[in-house]
Design a protein around this motif. Structure first.
Motif, short mmCIF file in Angstrom:
data_model
loop_
_atom_site.label_atom_id
_atom_site.label_comp_id
_atom_site.label_asym_id
_atom_site.label_seq_id
_atom_site.Cartn_x
_atom_site.Cartn_y
_atom_site.Cartn_z
N LEU A 85 -19.72 7.71 -2.59
CA LEU A 85 -18.73 6.97 -1.79
C LEU A 85 -18.89 7.38 -0.32
O LEU A 85 -19.72 8.23 0.01
N ALA A 86 -18.08 6.77 0.52
CA ALA A 86 -18.29 6.90 1.96
C ALA A 86 -18.20 8.33 2.45
O ALA A 86 -18.89 8.74 3.39
N LYS A 87 -17.33 9.12 1.85
CA LYS A 87 -17.26 10.52 2.23
C LYS A 87 -16.62 11.34 1.12
O LYS A 87 -16.00 10.77 0.20
N ARG A 88 -16.76 12.63 1.20
CA ARG A 88 -16.17 13.52 0.20
C ARG A 88 -14.71 13.74 0.57
O ARG A 88 -14.39 14.19 1.68
N ALA A 89 -13.83 13.40 -0.34
CA ALA A 89 -12.41 13.60 -0.07
C ALA A 89 -11.62 13.58 -1.38
O ALA A 89 -11.82 12.70 -2.21
N THR A 90 -10.77 14.57 -1.56
CA THR A 90 -9.85 14.56 -2.69
C THR A 90 -8.44 14.61 -2.10
O THR A 90 -8.08 15.56 -1.40
N GLU A 91 -7.69 13.56 -2.36
CA GLU A 91 -6.37 13.45 -1.74
C GLU A 91 -5.39 12.78 -2.69
O GLU A 91 -5.78 11.93 -3.49
N ILE A 92 -4.14 13.16 -2.53
CA ILE A 92 -3.06 12.47 -3.24
C ILE A 92 -2.15 11.88 -2.16
O ILE A 92 -1.64 12.62 -1.32
N ALA A 93 -2.00 10.57 -2.19
CA ALA A 93 -1.18 9.92 -1.16
C ALA A 93 0.05 9.31 -1.82
O ALA A 93 -0.08 8.50 -2.75
N ILE A 94 1.20 9.73 -1.36
CA ILE A 94 2.45 9.19 -1.90
C ILE A 94 3.03 8.24 -0.85
O ILE A 94 3.40 8.68 0.23
N GLN A 95 3.01 6.97 -1.19
CA GLN A 95 3.52 5.99 -0.22
C GLN A 95 4.98 5.69 -0.54
O GLN A 95 5.32 5.32 -1.67
N PHE A 96 5.81 5.84 0.46
CA PHE A 96 7.25 5.60 0.28
C PHE A 96 7.58 4.14 0.58
O PHE A 96 6.82 3.43 1.23
N LYS A 97 8.73 3.74 0.09
CA LYS A 97 9.15 2.35 0.31
C LYS A 97 9.46 2.16 1.80
O LYS A 97 9.86 3.11 2.48
N THR A 98 9.31 0.96 2.26
CA THR A 98 9.57 0.71 3.68
C THR A 98 11.08 0.74 3.94
O THR A 98 11.89 0.60 3.01
N ALA A 99 11.41 0.87 5.20
CA ALA A 99 12.82 0.90 5.58
C ALA A 99 13.49 -0.39 5.09
O ALA A 99 12.90 -1.48 5.20
N PRO A 100 14.71 -0.31 4.55
CA PRO A 100 15.31 -1.48 3.91
C PRO A 100 15.70 -2.59 4.87
O PRO A 100 15.74 -3.76 4.50
N HIS A 101 15.97 -2.25 6.11
CA HIS A 101 16.43 -3.27 7.05
C HIS A 101 15.50 -3.27 8.25
O HIS A 101 15.27 -2.22 8.88
N ARG A 102 14.96 -4.46 8.57
CA ARG A 102 13.99 -4.51 9.66
C ARG A 102 14.74 -4.59 10.99
O ARG A 102 14.81 -5.63 11.64
N PHE A 103 15.25 -3.47 11.35
CA PHE A 103 16.06 -3.32 12.55
C PHE A 103 15.30 -3.71 13.83
O PHE A 103 15.87 -4.20 14.78
N PHE A 104 13.98 -3.49 13.79
CA PHE A 104 13.18 -3.73 14.98
C PHE A 104 12.47 -5.09 14.96
O PHE A 104 11.49 -5.28 15.66
N ARG A 105 12.95 -6.02 14.17
CA ARG A 105 12.18 -7.25 14.02
C ARG A 105 12.14 -8.10 15.29
O ARG A 105 11.24 -8.91 15.46
N GLN A 106 13.09 -7.90 16.18
CA GLN A 106 13.08 -8.67 17.44
C GLN A 106 12.22 -8.01 18.50
O GLN A 106 12.15 -8.49 19.61
#
Lengths: 509, 342
Positions: free
Chosen positions: A362-383
């Motif tokens: 593969l492209a490079k040697r890497a062992t990682e665990i990535a925990i992706q959290f849910k996005t913020a519930p309200h898009r306060f910055f949408r404007q």
């Protein structure tokens, strides 16, 4: 004259992780594993004063060495492979305690010779025995049975102990793993058996437990309420590198997923154990493995991807494809890459997909665990100038660049509201200076003192094989060509589609 | 990756000026790039100005295993002068870590000579220099502080104080020990680390009923050491006395039934005797040994390798292990709860 009385001097004194005097018998002592890993680990344990002068080593192998030649070989191996430049005084002490016995593992008569050496009053070997099977797996049942036959599988007295360390691969499917467990149990109790998975000896892997259970901040977030999905990547830039004949029999699923990657899944997903003790920790790990939703044949087709690498360029070098590697059959269907989606059917993780991928070239040697959290519930910055926000990502980097990073959004300086993703990073190499011990150092020491927390238990191995065997069965039924990927890429398109199907994409390590 | 050192010196600088300038020293040397700091602790050391350069070297050695901000403070030789500071900054940087990765500040040593009244307010001066939210240690190398010390300031500045009860007798540290309880200051002792093998060997031997019987009610104890005025491993001696309920305390020890003597010899040896049996614990250079002897014949032996080799090694290990609850309990039971005079 030991008694079970209260010893006031041991109250409050820290745990003493020094083994009692013991004899370490290495089967396959002339081989690569012993030279590259075991002897350097023993040497470094001695440098760090974990081993006293009362550790005696007997190398057993077929090669017709005498003890002096073997000692010279061991000395050279330690000089070459030790993580530290050897000090002659310690090295001399280790070498002086090392001897060699030429023996064919298949010859039952030669175990008597081993017993004669171990019990020879003139040689005064310590009566605690630690056997290490650094041999091909086919020899495990033979060695175990023969040790049992000559009475070396049990200690002479209740004060002494006998333990056996078994290397991976532990079986090649569920049936063979069950059979091997039965063979070992015929001679040894489970408490005597130490199935090694060197991943668990890595500091960064052990830190998963510390990170989760010694910090109050993360555990409340470690649930389906906050975690969107988990990605575990074990990427190698190397090819099969001289292991072609073994690898072509095994493949990525058996070689990496069955042991290392499912260990990582267990550590990430397990509930807090009641104590940091061998069975308490392993009970929780087994529960995770048993909670993983089994794969039906249809699931295998839908939620697993296997592939082989084609020629390409890795690290600036042109490399051949898998089928062109030495010792690989030209019509091999063995996978050098696997990606799969796991679902863990328990209260904590219901509905949170765990994506695993591992591959060679593969492209490079890497062992990682990535925990992706849910996005913020309200898009306060949408404007604002940044309507879309990246989700928070916690990445546990197992190797290289060992550390932990947390991705979050920060305001770009200026009069507008722009959010840019930034990382908070912790790096092992800088926060804890000095060379960390090798995984084998930790695991050997644990076996010497009888701590099996970081070793795989029978039911754990069998639960892992149950899952992996269901995938293997599904693959056996599948027809058609195996997907391929270019060496130096991040894997086949099919793996990308596996995540796209769920609305995700693989992260770039 | 490459490592480089950055050095910056300035004489006669005033405190506020120095505080303002400190954050820009390393970025200036890196053409404006702000490094990520990898330091995990602050270590304060208060030393004589004459020995400051030696301590800078020592600090750099410590930082190799414990990436730290190390503050070396020295009072200027006496004499009335204006309030000012001479400062010598050494920073270790890791550069060229790959595309998009900023340099790392691995360690920084700030050696400062304090002139005028600021030398009296050295502890106040350290406060703005401590790295926030990370462990901070003060290595106390001088005579122990008196009861009138500003413990409140000390406890607000440093989490822990490192002492050496081999260098200054433990009873001289009583004001600090008391304050450590009152103000929640962690107390760490180099002598305690040196005694680790002593404690573990004795504890190991006490699993043997014969050894424990000798230790619990010895007739004679002879402690031999190189120095006639100093008792070896005083903190571990207190631990032994407390755990075995000898109620002996610190030497000179007077006990109605245990005869304790101090002898002069070439190595540290503790001999505990009861009838015709004895336990002999020796510091044998590379390792420690313990022998159970009956009628002059060794009937059982234990050995423990030396844990550390020298003060720097002791300190590194102490910083790795952190405050030991057993040490604190030993001091509490042996020194703070005593009613009879020491």
């Amino acid at each position: 004259m030991e008694t079970l009385m209260d010893n006031p001097l041991k109250e409050g004194l820290g745990e003493r992780r020094r083994p009692e005097p013991f004899t370490f018998v290495i089967f396959g002592a002339a081989g690569d594993l012993a030279h590259r890993k075991l002897f350097p680990a023993l040497y470094n344990l001695m440098v760090d004063n974990w081993l006293g002068g009362d550790c005696r080593i007997i190398g057993v192998a077929r090669r017709p060495y005498d003890t002096d030649t073997f000692r010279e070989d061991v000395r050279k191996a330690i000089v070459k492979y030790s993580r530290r430049k050897p000090e002659s005084a310690v090295l001399d002490r280790l070498i002086a305690n090392t001897s060699y016995l030429t023996a064919d593992f298949n010859d039952a008569g030669q175990y008597g010779a081993l017993k004669a050496v171990l019990t020879d009053p003139g040689q005064d070997f310590p009566k605690n025995h630690l056997f290490y099977l650094a041999t091909p797996p086919s020899a495990y049942p033979i060695i175990a049975a023969n040790l049992g036959a000559v009475g070396l599988a049990r200690p002479d007295t209740p004060e002494h102990w006998v333990r056996i360390i078994v290397e991976k691969p532990f079986g090649h499917d569920l049936d063979s793993a069950v059979a091997l467990n039965a063979d070992l149990h015929h001679v040894f109790d489970e408490s005597q058996i130490y199935r090694i998975d060197h991943y668990l000896g890595k500091e960064t892997v052990q830190n998963i437990l510390v990170f989760r259970f010694a910090n109050g901040i993360f555990e409340p977030l470690w649930t389906r309420q906050y975690v969107d999905h988990v990605q575990i990547t074990v990427a190698e830039s190397l090819g099969v590198a001289g292991r072609g004949s073994y690898y072509d029999q095994a493949g990525a699923l058996r070689d990496m997923v069955q042991n290392h990657m499912l260990q990582l899944v267990s550590l990430i997903a397990m509930e807090p154990p009641v104590a940091f003790e061998a069975d308490a920790v392993r009970d929780e790990k087994v529960k995770v493995l048993r909670s993983i939703r089994p794969f039906s044949t249809r699931d295998v087709a839908e939620y697993t991807v296997r592939a082989q690498y084609e020629h390409g360029s890795v690290d600036g070098e042109i490399v051949p494809g898998y089928l062109d590697e030495p010792d690989i059959a030209s019509d091999s269907r063995t996978e050098s890459y696997v990606a799969l989606r796991l679902l863990i059917d328990n209260w904590r993780w219901a509905g949170v997909p765990f994506y695993l991928r591992t591959g060679k070239r593969l492209a490079k040697r890497a062992t990682e665990i990535a925990i992706q959290f849910k996005t913020a519930p309200h898009r306060f910055f949408r404007q604002t100038e940044t309507p879309e926000l990246s989700p928070n990502l916690l990445t546990l980097k197992i190797q290289p660049d060992e550390g932990i990073s947390l991705r979050f959004g920060a305001k770009v300086p200026g009069p507008e509201i722009r959010v840019r993703t930034v990382n908070m990073e912790f790096l092992y190499g800088t926060s804890f200076a000095g060379t960390p011990p090798e995984a084998y150092e930790r695991l050997l020491l644990d076996a010497m003192i009888g701590d099996s927390t970081l070793f795989t238990r029978k039911d754990e191995v069998e639960a892992a094989w149950t899952l992996v065997s269901s995938i293997l069965h599904g693959w056996q039924r599948a027809r058609g060509p195996i997907p391929t990927y270019e060496s130096g890429s991040w894997g086949p398109d099919e793996a990308d589609r596996l995540l796209q199907h769920d609305g995700f994409r693989w992260r770039r390590p | 990756m490459t490592q480089r050192s950055i050095r910056w010196t300035k004489e006669s600088v005033r405190g506020p000026e120095l505080l303002q300038h400190l954050p820009s020293i390393v970025p200036q040397a890196l053409n404006g790039i702000v490094p990520i700091s990898a330091t995990v602790m602050t270590l304060g050391i208060y030393v004589e100005a004459a020995h400051q350069s030696d301590w800078i070297q020592t600090a750099q050695q410590i930082a190799q295993t414990h990436p730290a901000r190390i503050l070396i403070l020295s009072p200027a030789p006496s004499g009335r002068t204006e309030d000012r500071i001479d400062v010598d900054v050494h920073a270790a940087i890791e550069e060229n870590r790959g595309p998009g990765r900023p340099p790392l500040l691995l360690s920084e040593c700030l050696a400062m000579t304090l002139y005028g009244r600021i030398a009296d307010y050295w502890l106040d001066w350290m406060q703005p220099l401590i790295r926030s939210d990370l462990p901070s240690y003060l290595w106390w190398l001088h005579a122990p502080p008196t009861e009138r010390f500003r413990w409140d300031l000390l406890s607000n500045t440093f989490d822990s104080v490192i002492i050496d009860s081999q260098a200054f007798p433990l009873d001289h540290w009583l004001p600090l020990i008391t304050a450590s309880e009152d103000y929640g200051i962690g107390l760490m002792d180099l002598d305690w680390i040196r005694g680790a093998a002593f404690r573990h060997l004795l504890a190991e031997s006490a699993d043997d009923a014969r050894a424990l019987a000798i230790l619990e009610e010895p007739d004679h104890v002879v402690v031999t050491s190189r120095e006639t005025t100093r008792w070896p491993l005083p903190s571990s001696w207190l631990w032994l006395s407390w755990k075995l309920q000898w109620k002996l305390g610190l030497p000179p020890c007077h006990h109605p039934t245990i005869d304790v003597q101090h002898a002069h010899g070439t190595a540290s040896v503790w001999q505990f005797s009861r009838g015709d049996q004895s336990l002999v614990l020796s510091d044998a250079g590379e390792s420690w040994s313990l022998h159970l002897v009956e009628n002059h014949a060794v009937i059982r032996a234990w050995e423990e390798p030396r844990w550390t080799s020298g003060t720097l090694d002791d300190l590194r290990r102490l910083l790795t292990e952190g405050p030991d609850l057993l040490y604190r309990e030993t001091l509490q039971h042996s020194l703070l709860e005593r009613t009879e005079p020491l």
